[in-house]
Design a protein around this motif. Structure first.
Motif, PDB file in Angstrom:
ATOM      1  N   GLU A 185       2.059   1.796  -3.498  1.00  0.00           N
ATOM      2  CA  GLU A 185       0.965   2.369  -4.288  1.00  0.00           C
ATOM      3  C   GLU A 185       0.837   3.862  -4.027  1.00  0.00           C
ATOM      4  O   GLU A 185       0.600   4.652  -4.947  1.00  0.00           O
ATOM      5  CB  GLU A 185      -0.344   1.656  -3.953  1.00  0.00           C
ATOM      6  N   ALA A 186       0.983   4.259  -2.748  1.00  0.00           N
ATOM      7  CA  ALA A 186       0.870   5.671  -2.401  1.00  0.00           C
ATOM      8  C   ALA A 186       1.997   6.488  -3.028  1.00  0.00           C
ATOM      9  O   ALA A 186       1.767   7.593  -3.535  1.00  0.00           O
ATOM     10  CB  ALA A 186       0.876   5.830  -0.877  1.00  0.00           C
ATOM     11  N   ALA A 216       1.384   6.903  -6.669  1.00  0.00           N
ATOM     12  CA  ALA A 216       0.264   7.806  -6.956  1.00  0.00           C
ATOM     13  C   ALA A 216       0.717   9.260  -7.036  1.00  0.00           C
ATOM     14  O   ALA A 216       0.006  10.111  -7.581  1.00  0.00           O
ATOM     15  CB  ALA A 216      -0.819   7.656  -5.895  1.00  0.00           C
ATOM     16  N   SER A 244       0.832  -1.206   0.000  1.00  0.00           N
ATOM     17  CA  SER A 244       0.000   0.000   0.000  1.00  0.00           C
ATOM     18  C   SER A 244       0.867   1.257   0.000  1.00  0.00           C
ATOM     19  O   SER A 244       0.513   2.269  -0.619  1.00  0.00           O
ATOM     20  CB  SER A 244      -0.944   0.008   1.203  1.00  0.00           C
ATOM     21  N   LYS A 247       2.470  12.029  -8.702  1.00  0.00           N
ATOM     22  CA  LYS A 247       2.882  12.214 -10.103  1.00  0.00           C
ATOM     23  C   LYS A 247       3.928  13.308 -10.283  1.00  0.00           C
ATOM     24  O   LYS A 247       4.558  13.401 -11.328  1.00  0.00           O
ATOM     25  CB  LYS A 247       1.653  12.533 -10.967  1.00  0.00           C
ATOM     26  N   ARG A 280       7.590  11.991  -9.672  1.00  0.00           N
ATOM     27  CA  ARG A 280       7.144  10.624  -9.880  1.00  0.00           C
ATOM     28  C   ARG A 280       8.190   9.624  -9.384  1.00  0.00           C
ATOM     29  O   ARG A 280       9.364   9.966  -9.195  1.00  0.00           O
ATOM     30  CB  ARG A 280       6.860  10.373 -11.359  1.00  0.00           C
TER      31      ARG A 280
END
Length: 412
Positions: A361-362, A365, A358, A367, A370
């Protein structure tokens, strides 16, 4: 090499000396073309020659296959028979003709030395390993092929059972750049991990040059990180424990934000890339490092900047917020064009469960900046540290090595 459908081209099988096969593989990768197109061009050029070339030693030739336009191979076989040379000799000469017509390209050097500031004030995230590994990858020779993870597959790690799960790789030539690693951390981990000793406290050091108290030429402190794959291109400016006092010394220095730049400017012309391994700090030394990484007048966007190393866990997010706040303050207070080169998620291991996946993923996310690299937490890095060897020399084909090469290409 790409394998097109048989309707477009036809597969041919012959033999070719191993050395020529390797040269062909490397040279086509250097020029970014398929082997099949190089062989096609080489055969066409050989068929157009007015006379045979000097014979090539084909003893020990090994099986070789490629794809050619329909009819070219049959016409080539007829030419070999008419010229009185074997098929293997004719193919070898054709490949050599292409190699001669397509010499290795020159190394692409930046017009302004690239300055990569590797930072995070949270300790233990692996800034040193990323600094060293990226520097090693940038210095690897362009005359050899090295396995690189294709960066678009970062997302596949989210669903991997373990960090070593198979991903797509390709063999690419090394960038062949002249690289300086700057150990800006008084703990000296980068210095020790590359097999060198920290500088003596009573001698010269980067700290003394920044404080306006040099004892000699900074170039005399620089040492080589030795391994044939780096070809004398990878150097280190070792740490000294006097850097623990750097913030105190800088407090009394004029234009202290520019102290690191003043110290390193005289040696910049010797290098294409300078990577600075920052201490876990938000003090004046970090201000000086960030200032050094700003975009200079006439410098292309993305040439230099800050590379932030984090881990896939919650405390890294808190530290990241503090670091970015300091960078934003510097941007605003001093009007700096200070760019982020990206985020590197280090020590990633999906087997650690939900917290790791997780968190990754964070990070992905975000951008701007990046994620430009995901580096697994595997044993080879720890073994290389224990052996005091560069990772890419100790285990050049391990998962971490190929990921670091991908990172180097993402930020170069």
């Amino acid at each position: 090499m790409t394998s097109p459908s048989s309707s477009d081209r036809e597969k041919v099988v012959s033999k070719l000396p191993a050395g020529l096969q390797q040269d062909l593989k490397i040279r086509t990768a250097q020029h970014g073309i398929d082997i099949q197109h190089a062989v096609e061009a080489g055969i066409s050029a050989w068929r157009g020659l007015g006379a045979n070339r000097s014979p090539i030693d084909t003893a020990g030739a090994k099986s070789f296959s490629t794809w050619l336009p329909p009819g070219q191979w049959d016409a080539f076989k007829g030419d070999c028979e008419a010229r009185g040379v074997s098929l293997v000799q004719g193919l070898s000469q054709s490949v050599q003709v292409w190699l001669d017509k397509n010499p290795p390209p020159n190394v692409q050097r930046p017009t302004v030395v690239r300055r990569i500031i590797v930072c995070n004030q949270k300790g233990g995230v692996g800034k040193t390993a990323i600094t060293s590994g990226a520097g090693q990858a940038l210095a690897e020779g362009a005359d050899l092929l090295h396995p690189v993870r294709i960066s678009k597959h970062f997302a596949a790690l989210l669903n991997a059972d373990q960090p070593g799960s198979p991903l797509d790789y390709e063999d690419l030539p090394g960038p062949g750049l002249r690289v300086l690693l700057v150990d800006f951390d008084p703990q000296g981990h980068l210095t020790k991990q590359t097999g060198h000793a920290p500088l003596h406290l009573d001698g010269d050091s980067l700290t003394k040059h920044m404080a306006g108290e040099p004892k000699g030429d900074l170039r005399d402190l620089i040492v080589e990180v030795e391994d044939p794959r780096f070809g004398g291109r990878l150097h280190l400016l070792p740490a000294c424990t006097d850097a623990f006092l750097l913030d105190v010394k800088l407090s009394g220095v004029r234009a202290r934000e520019a102290a690191l730049e003043r110290a390193l400017s005289p040696i910049e012309h010797h290098y294409d890339v300078i990577l600075v391994d920052c201490p876990p700090s938000l003090g004046l030394s970090m201000d000086a490092a960030a200032f050094y990484g700003r975009r200079r007048p006439g410098e292309e966007p993305g040439n230099s900047g800050v590379l932030v190393v984090v881990q896939a866990e919650d405390s890294s997010a808190d530290a990241y917020a503090l670091l970015t706040s300091q960078i934003e303050d510097l941007r605003g207070d001093m009007g700096l064009e200070l760019e982020y080169l990206g985020i590197v998620v280090n020590h990633y291991d999906a087997r650690r469960g939900y917290i790791a996946t997780s968190s990754l993923e964070a990070w992905m996310a975000i951008k701007d900046p990046r994620v430009v690299g995901v580096i697994g937490d595997l044993k080879e890095q720890k073994e290389a540290v224990r052996m005091k060897q560069p990772l890419l020399a100790y285990a050049p084909r391990c998962d971490q090595a190929v990921a670091l090469r991908a990172l180097a290409r993402e930020i170069s």
